[in-house]
Each structure stands twice: as structure tokens, then as C-alpha cells.
Design an enzyme around this catalytic site. Structure first.
Site, PDB file in Angstrom:
ATOM      1  N   SER A 129     -60.306 -49.831 -25.816  1.00  0.00           N
ATOM      2  CA  SER A 129     -59.199 -49.009 -26.293  1.00  0.00           C
ATOM      3  C   SER A 129     -58.094 -49.896 -26.869  1.00  0.00           C
ATOM      4  CB  SER A 129     -58.698 -48.120 -25.148  1.00  0.00           C
ATOM      5  OG  SER A 129     -57.908 -47.065 -25.613  1.00  0.00           O
ATOM      6  N   ASP A 143     -64.158 -38.539 -28.099  1.00  0.00           N
ATOM      7  CA  ASP A 143     -63.078 -39.525 -28.118  1.00  0.00           C
ATOM      8  C   ASP A 143     -62.306 -39.418 -29.428  1.00  0.00           C
ATOM      9  OD1 ASP A 143     -61.438 -41.729 -27.910  1.00  0.00           O
ATOM     10  OD2 ASP A 143     -63.051 -43.195 -27.808  1.00  0.00           O
ATOM     11  N   HIS A 167     -63.993 -40.836 -23.648  1.00  0.00           N
ATOM     12  CA  HIS A 167     -63.137 -42.022 -23.618  1.00  0.00           C
ATOM     13  C   HIS A 167     -62.673 -42.266 -22.179  1.00  0.00           C
ATOM     14  CE1 HIS A 167     -60.222 -44.829 -25.592  1.00  0.00           C
ATOM     15  NE2 HIS A 167     -59.614 -44.666 -24.430  1.00  0.00           N
TER      16      HIS A 167
END
Length: 332
Positions: free
Chosen positions: A156, A248, A278
Site C-alpha cells: 500500500s 481494492d 486490500h
């Protein structure tokens, strides 16, 4: 593909514990307090886990993971945790780092970079790159690793910082980085996060709030070191593995970044895991699809870092490294 009932149940439990940033929670300190109540899988036991301080201006805390099976002079993976540049820390990603260290095997160094909004862009970039430079100049050898086999990795926001370190190394003449592992990376801080299909843990609203904390000016989002997808060229970056998941808001930009890398001549493998959300990276003890992500990541690192350094292959060179001291061990 919709989440299967068991995976959806795990997502719902995590969503209940996840701070509704940008909605019910707008204060970063409160968001951290709520997030830190969460519990994460511990990961495998290792030969050694210890905290150190990487000297610099400022000093940067880090955690070193060394598996018993690493052998002499193993490769080194600099890991940068996710959390929207605001949340998470060494503890939240302890299990992930244990998995990567054990599965590669390699020395993994997890970096506790400064977080927004107290320390907005580019503080996290500066800390991450300082850690990579130190690792090549001093740290890898001091920790018993191979300074010629260094990879950067992150998930991320940490995926953003990992590839930005590669950009900055290319632009400033080093240090040489062998490989980059990017797990559902943030690649465009000005992306249009407006589509939130079912099955997501992190939403578009969350992403907009994170970026508001990270960037003091919207114009910063145009810069390559904030939004690597907006770089003029990605040529000359190290080979990459880009891992995305189906549910996501970051999937489109992660896959677009993999496409840009390929178009600019960078060897890249891209893999999308379906039926996963995610934030699931590191949950392999709970979710088979998440275990698949972990296996893919370890396989990619192992393949990239197993070959010894070829001295005939040119590597970037830069200004003489600053004088750097040995790592300082801190209590753990």
C-alpha cells in the site's frame, strides 16, 4: 468475483475494527489509537528479531528479522509498511516481515518512517531512502548480509515508498537496488478513487483522507516521488513484482504502474489475486488466498535475490557516501 462467505466474514470483522477515517474518525491520533487495538497473525518464529536505530538526521527506528536458515551473507529486504502514510508501525507488520524473512530466506529490515500529518510528504520518502542508502553503505554488512543483494518491498503506502526509493536511487546515482516487491501499491496520490464495489475493506473515502494528511499541497501529488505513476519515465528502475488484489480501490493504479514499468523497459511481473480484499496480505494463517499472496511474494524475492552479484554488471554509482556509523541496538 465476489468474496466467498468465509473471506467476507473475515473482512466484516476487520471492517468493524478498522477506523472509519475521513468519516466518523478525522483525527489521526484517534485513528491510530483505534487501529492499534487490532490483532494480527504473529508469523513464524525466527532465529533473531531485534530493534535497531539507523543513524541519520533524524535517526530512524527499524526492526531486523533474521531467519535461522538464512546462512552466511544472505540478501537483505528493506520493508516499508502500509497504512496510508498515517497508520501502522513496526508492530502491525511484524508478522508480514517474519513471513518474508522465513520464506525468502533473507534478512528483513522493517523501517519505522515518520508518518503524516505530523510529518507530511516528503518526510516518509526521506526516511525510507535514508534507510536504503545506509543499508547499502554500512547496514547490510554490519548485519551480516550482502550489500549487493538488496531489495525494497512494501504494501500500500509502503509500496509507494519502495518504488519511490528506486526512482530516487536512479535519479541520484545509487545505491543499487536489485529488486522491488510492490503489494497493492499507492502509485497516484491524485487518482480518482470513486468506485467502491462490494467486498472492500479500504474505501475511496479512506484513500482521500489519507492523501489529505500526507500532502500539504495538492501540487505535491503531481511529483514523481509522491505519485510514481506520474513520473516522466520509469526506465532504469530495478525489476519488479507487482501484486494486486481484486477488491481494492488501488488495483487500477497498481496494474497501470506495472504496465508503465513494462512499457519503459523494466522487467516486471504482475499478478492479480481474485477473491481478496486490500489489507489481506499477511493473513495467510486465516485465508488461503492470502497465503497465495505470501507465497508469490516470497517466490519473487527468492528468485530475484538468489543469484550472486555479478561484478561485470554495471551498477549505478553516485557521490561518496556520507560517513555512517554502525546500527545501535535498542531494547526489545
Amino acid at each position: 468475483m465476489a468474496l466467498d462467505p468465509y473471506t467476507e466474514g473475515v473482512r466484516r470483522l476487520m471492517s468493524a475494527a478498522y477506523p472509519d477515517v475521513g468519516g466518523a474518525v478525522t483525527d489521526a491520533a484517534e485513528a491510530r489509537r483505534r487501529h492499534e487495538r487490532a490483532r494480527f497473525p504473529r508469523g513464524p518464529n525466527l532465529g533473531e528479531v531485534r530493534d535497531i536505530v539507523i543513524p541519520g538526521t533524524p535517526d530512524v527506528s527499524a526492526r531486523v528479522y533474521r531467519p535461522a536458515a538464512a546462512g552466511p551473507t544472505p540478501p537483505v529486504v528493506v520493508y516499508l509498511h502500509g497504512g496510508g502514510f498515517v497508520l501502522c508501525n513496526l508492530d502491525s507488520h511484524d508478522g508480514i516481515c517474519r513471513i518474508l524473512a522465513d520464506g525468502t530466506p533473507a534478512i528483513v529490515v522493517s523501517v519505522d518512517y515518520r508518518r503524516a500529518p505530523e510529518h507530511p510528504y516528503p518526510a516518509a520518502v526521506d526516511d525510507a531512502f535514508a534507510a536504503v542508502r545506509w543499508m547499502h553503505a554500512v547496514g547490510a554488512a554490519a548485519l551480516g548480509g550482502d550489500p549487493d543483494r538488496i531489495a525494497v518491498a512494501g504494501d500500500s503506502a509502503g509500496g509507494n515508498l519502495a518504488t519511490v526509493c528506486c526512482l530516487r536511487a536512479r535519479d541520484t546515482g545509487g545505491p543499487p537496488i536489485r529488486f522491488q516487491l510492490l503489494v497493492y501499491p499507492v502509485t497516484d496520490c491524485l487518482a480518482d478513487w470513486s468506485d467502491d464495489p462490494d467486498g472492500q475493506l479500504m474505501t475511496s473515502r479512506h484513500m482521500r483522507w489519507y492523501v489529505e494528511q500526507y500532502l500539504t499541497e495538492r501540487a505535491h501529488g503531481e511529483q514523481a516521488y509522491a505519485s510514481p505513476l506520474r513520473a516522466g519515465s520509469l526506465a532504469g528502475l530495478p525489476p519488479a513484482f507487482v501484486l494486486t488484489v481484486e477488491h481494492d480501490p488501488l488495483r487500477p493504479e497498481g496494474e497501470a504502474y506495472a504496465g508503465r514499468l513494462a512499457a519503459d523497459g523494466v522487467p516486471v511481473q504482475a499478478h492479480r489475486v481474485t477473491g481478496l480484499f486490500h489489507g489481506a496480505f499477511g493473513l495467510g494463517a486465516l485465508l488461503p488466498a492470502a497465503r497465495r499472496c505470501e507465497d508469490l511474494a516470497c517466490d519473487a524475492l527468492r528468485a530475484a535475490l538468489s543469484a550472486p552479484h555479478d561484478p561485470t554488471t554495471p551498477t549505478p554509482t553516485g557521490p561518496e557516501a556520507d560517513r555512517m556509523s554502525q546500527p545501535r541496538r535498542v531494547g526489545r
